[in-house]
Design a protein around this motif. Sequence first.
Motif, PDB file in Angstrom:
ATOM      1  N   ARG A 119      14.640  -2.346   5.458  1.00 33.34           N
ATOM      2  CA  ARG A 119      13.422  -1.520   5.340  1.00 33.34           C
ATOM      3  C   ARG A 119      13.469  -0.319   6.261  1.00 33.34           C
ATOM      4  NH1 ARG A 119       7.495  -2.859   5.557  1.00 33.34           N
ATOM      5  NH2 ARG A 119       7.557  -0.689   4.978  1.00 33.34           N
ATOM      6  N   ARG A 148       3.730   5.893  -5.329  1.00 32.36           N
ATOM      7  CA  ARG A 148       3.570   6.095  -6.775  1.00 32.36           C
ATOM      8  C   ARG A 148       2.602   7.242  -7.053  1.00 32.36           C
ATOM      9  NH1 ARG A 148       5.136   1.290  -9.832  1.00 32.36           N
ATOM     10  NH2 ARG A 148       6.115   0.040  -8.246  1.00 32.36           N
ATOM     11  N   ALA A 149       1.453   7.174  -6.363  1.00 32.13           N
ATOM     12  CA  ALA A 149       0.452   8.234  -6.553  1.00 32.13           C
ATOM     13  C   ALA A 149       1.050   9.578  -6.133  1.00 32.13           C
ATOM     14  CB  ALA A 149      -0.794   7.918  -5.741  1.00 32.13           C
ATOM     15  N   GLU A 174      -1.858  -7.860  -1.651  1.00 33.01           N
ATOM     16  CA  GLU A 174      -1.824  -7.874  -0.176  1.00 33.01           C
ATOM     17  C   GLU A 174      -2.589  -9.082   0.357  1.00 33.01           C
ATOM     18  OE1 GLU A 174      -2.366  -3.305   0.660  1.00 33.01           O
ATOM     19  OE2 GLU A 174      -3.029  -4.474   2.396  1.00 33.01           O
ATOM     20  N   ARG A 186       0.851  -1.192   0.000  1.00 33.27           N
ATOM     21  CA  ARG A 186       0.000   0.000   0.000  1.00 33.27           C
ATOM     22  C   ARG A 186       0.889   1.246   0.000  1.00 33.27           C
ATOM     23  NH1 ARG A 186      -5.184   0.256   2.283  1.00 33.27           N
ATOM     24  NH2 ARG A 186      -5.219  -1.919   1.647  1.00 33.27           N
ATOM     25  N   GLN A 187       1.969   1.150   0.774  1.00 35.04           N
ATOM     26  CA  GLN A 187       2.930   2.253   0.844  1.00 35.04           C
ATOM     27  C   GLN A 187       3.509   2.541  -0.541  1.00 35.04           C
ATOM     28  OE1 GLN A 187       6.884   2.158   3.043  1.00 35.04           O
ATOM     29  NE2 GLN A 187       5.425   2.051   4.689  1.00 35.04           N
ATOM     30  N   ASP A 188       3.823   1.453  -1.242  1.00 36.45           N
ATOM     31  CA  ASP A 188       4.371   1.559  -2.591  1.00 36.45           C
ATOM     32  C   ASP A 188       3.370   2.268  -3.509  1.00 36.45           C
ATOM     33  OD1 ASP A 188       6.440   0.471  -4.610  1.00 36.45           O
ATOM     34  OD2 ASP A 188       4.528  -0.208  -5.440  1.00 36.45           O
ATOM     35  N   ALA A 189       2.092   1.860  -3.413  1.00 37.01           N
ATOM     36  CA  ALA A 189       1.063   2.471  -4.257  1.00 37.01           C
ATOM     37  C   ALA A 189       0.890   3.952  -3.917  1.00 37.01           C
ATOM     38  CB  ALA A 189      -0.253   1.730  -4.078  1.00 37.01           C
ATOM     39  N   LEU A 190       0.919   4.246  -2.613  1.00 34.37           N
ATOM     40  CA  LEU A 190       0.772   5.645  -2.197  1.00 34.37           C
ATOM     41  C   LEU A 190       1.953   6.481  -2.684  1.00 34.37           C
ATOM     42  CD1 LEU A 190      -0.575   5.220   1.443  1.00 34.37           C
ATOM     43  CD2 LEU A 190      -1.771   6.317  -0.447  1.00 34.37           C
ATOM     44  N   MET A 233      -8.329   3.967  -8.229  1.00 36.70           N
ATOM     45  CA  MET A 233      -7.158   3.833  -9.107  1.00 36.70           C
ATOM     46  C   MET A 233      -6.774   2.355  -9.255  1.00 36.70           C
ATOM     47  SD  MET A 233      -4.714   6.917  -7.863  1.00 36.70           S
ATOM     48  CE  MET A 233      -3.308   6.734  -8.981  1.00 36.70           C
ATOM     49  N   THR A 240      -2.837  -3.580  -5.716  1.00 36.65           N
ATOM     50  CA  THR A 240      -2.152  -3.677  -4.431  1.00 36.65           C
ATOM     51  C   THR A 240      -2.983  -4.467  -3.424  1.00 36.65           C
ATOM     52  OG1 THR A 240      -1.059  -1.588  -4.826  1.00 36.65           O
ATOM     53  CG2 THR A 240      -1.228  -2.268  -2.562  1.00 36.65           C
ATOM     54  N   ILE A 296      -3.959   0.943  -9.553  1.00 36.47           N
ATOM     55  CA  ILE A 296      -2.781   0.566  -8.768  1.00 36.47           C
ATOM     56  C   ILE A 296      -3.187   0.122  -7.362  1.00 36.47           C
ATOM     57  CG2 ILE A 296      -2.325   3.033  -8.255  1.00 36.47           C
ATOM     58  CD1 ILE A 296       0.478   0.590  -8.561  1.00 36.47           C
ATOM     59  N   PHE A 297      -4.184   0.809  -6.772  1.00 31.38           N
ATOM     60  CA  PHE A 297      -4.626   0.443  -5.429  1.00 31.38           C
ATOM     61  C   PHE A 297      -5.387  -0.874  -5.438  1.00 31.38           C
ATOM     62  CE2 PHE A 297      -3.844   4.991  -4.799  1.00 31.38           C
ATOM     63  CZ  PHE A 297      -3.083   4.931  -3.646  1.00 31.38           C
ATOM     64  N   LEU A 310       6.131  -3.572  -9.068  1.00 26.66           N
ATOM     65  CA  LEU A 310       5.830  -3.062  -7.730  1.00 26.66           C
ATOM     66  C   LEU A 310       7.027  -3.229  -6.795  1.00 26.66           C
ATOM     67  CD1 LEU A 310       2.202  -4.469  -7.369  1.00 26.66           C
ATOM     68  CD2 LEU A 310       2.885  -2.157  -7.969  1.00 26.66           C
ATOM     69  N   ILE A 311       7.015  -2.469  -5.706  1.00 19.82           N
ATOM     70  CA  ILE A 311       8.064  -2.430  -4.684  1.00 19.82           C
ATOM     71  C   ILE A 311       9.468  -2.761  -5.236  1.00 19.82           C
ATOM     72  CG2 ILE A 311       6.747  -2.681  -2.547  1.00 19.82           C
ATOM     73  CD1 ILE A 311       7.148  -5.713  -2.753  1.00 19.82           C
ATOM     74  N   PRO A 312       9.941  -1.929  -6.188  1.00 22.83           N
ATOM     75  CA  PRO A 312      11.235  -2.248  -6.810  1.00 22.83           C
ATOM     76  C   PRO A 312      12.373  -2.401  -5.796  1.00 22.83           C
ATOM     77  CG  PRO A 312      10.567   0.018  -7.281  1.00 22.83           C
ATOM     78  CD  PRO A 312       9.391  -0.665  -6.663  1.00 22.83           C
TER      79      PRO A 312
END
Lengths: 496, 214
Positions: free
Chosen positions: B212, A168-169, B11, A162-166, B1, B7, B3-4, B73-75
């Motif tokens: 992280r 990006r946005a 998840e 979700r953090q990744d998507a946020l 969106m 995601t 992308i969400f 995603l998450i590169p």
Amino acid sequence: MGPELLFFLSSGLFLGWSLGANDAANLFGTAVGSRMVRFRTAAVVCSLGVILGAVVGGAGAAHTLGRLGAVNTLPGAFTVALAAALATLAMTRCGLPISTSQAIVGAIIGWNIYAGMVTGSRALSQIVASWVVCPLLAGAAAVGLYLLLRAGLRRSRIHLLRQDALLRAGLLLVGAFGAYSLGANNIANVMGVFLPDNPFRDVTVLGVTLSAAQLLFLLGGLAIAAGIMTYSDRVIRTVGDRLLQLSPEAALVVVLAQSLVLYVFASEGLEAWLAARGLPTFPLVPVSSSQAVVGAIIGLGLMRGGRGIRLRPLGGIGLGWVATPLAAGIIAFFLLFFVDNVFDQRVARSSLFRFDAEVLAEADRAGIAGETLSSWQGREGKNAMRLQQALERDAGLTRAEAQRLLELAEVVPVHIDLDRAGLHLDEEWLGPDAMRALHALAGRRFEHRWQLHEALAKASPLWRERQDTPLNRGWNRDVRDKLAFIERVFLAGSGP
Amino acid sequence: MPIFRTTRIIESQIEEFLDAINEGALVFRDAVASYLEGRDEDFSAKLAIVEDLETRADRLSRDVEASLYSQSLIPEHRGDVLALLEHSDDIIDRAKTCLQRFDVERPRIPAVWHDAYRRLAETVFRCVEAVIMAARRFFRDPAAASDFLYQVHHYEGEADQLGLDLRRGIFADPGLDLAQRQHLRYFAEGIDRVADMAEGVADRLAIYSIKRRM
């Protein structure tokens, strides 16, 4: 618009194109490089933001360039923009991060020297100071924003995905804001020099009126967008890890810090808001997005203890900051010589400076009192720089006093011929009271600019500049714009 | 969106995957108990459940991998997340293999050792449960993952000790011949190895969490 005009504008469009190709990389380089945002998405968002910023918010920074030196013929403007574009291209080829702002400022000063014009020292010092303040401010903003973002992310416990998507946005949103700020702030670099010779007229499309300046800026915005779409791909992919390897979070912060800095140096609205609350304001000057990005990245690097910052490119950047305006000034000077003498194009309209009794009396009222100033009565000259030097040397004036006296002495013959100018007067913009004041001067002639300003100010307070306080800056800018417009419309011996 | 939406799907796939591993460890513990108590039908049913969970975990892991790559995603953490899923999948794979060996080889375990085997399987389950908790925390709060990683190391150490005591006891048991001793040791090691796999995942998680937090 004739083909000749298009040709002259082409150098500005070329400059716009190169700005789009290079500066878009500052906004989306890290996002695209880390594959957080696709290039096509970034290019579309960036182009739309730049065009919107140029048209809606482009006016602010353009005024400062106008005060630096008004390049007063189209061939001159063409040459100045071409010199800036060539300097930009040369610096890019050398692998140095470019600053279009610095290139155009250097080129205008080159024009001033060639044309014997005086470089506005206050505007120049404001611009040069902003080159120092801009990266410092961006660095501080980046550190603050990064600490805030990190604390926020830790506390929120959002899922990694979700953090990744946020992010990006956020990168897209902030990039769009950055593109808007870039358009608003840097359009002055691309099209500012063409403002005095703007070929456009106001148009109304679907109830929306676009001023002549906005149309010019729209054209420049489209050129920047073309640069983004066609050439920024290559540059975008090389930006980001040039100085420091950035995480997506850091990339977001860098773009946000850069956008904020560009915004504070471009927004008339923010200036008015700050002034209304008695807070210090920022000068509205074109600043470099490259410098802001570098400042932000260095700020983050220093926050991490300075490890990982690559010093070699940093030295190159420092060199570029000195070399860009210098190169642009030198190129402009030689190009102007070439265009003037080989192509026989008038690159500068020479001004006449006449020190008559009225000018000296006005200078006395303004508190400019040189030792031998009375001996200047009746003297004339065309080279402002030489006159300034002479005033400083012989009359013992300070630089600021000499520049002010030259402003008073400049001959700008104006004849208020309302019948001839009627069609070109934008009565809605000027307002009925200001128009009434103008009608009261019908038929009168003025030799110097200040005389016209004084007469209008006497006729109506709407034509009066107020005390130079941050709160009054917007008003004064508006009055100056209107006075410049009246001057252009009623200039004796030339068509409106 | 979009992308969400993507995601959210990934998840939930990751959550489902971790559920499968956790449930697999739980059923593994119960299956060992069923075997020891001689409830063959129950054991076979539990083995089938573990096999099914292992297949599901494999599929989910592949789906997540495909989505992460195709959507870029998450590169920054993609490699870590995929390695985490892959090694977590090895835990249930190991548990399934162990139960299949019980099913095929049918070791005769004297009643005196039942409790030791049961306690070993229970500790292994606790160890896997802790590592799954740590994995869940890694995605939302990497700093909190270390709390569970301590538990993993604790249970793994306990499983090692129980396994060692069990093997020592078996080889000291005069009622068992050498072949039977070796056979029983082999199963004690098989159960213990599931905890070793969990500890391997915990070691990786510790590094990923530090990355992280940087």
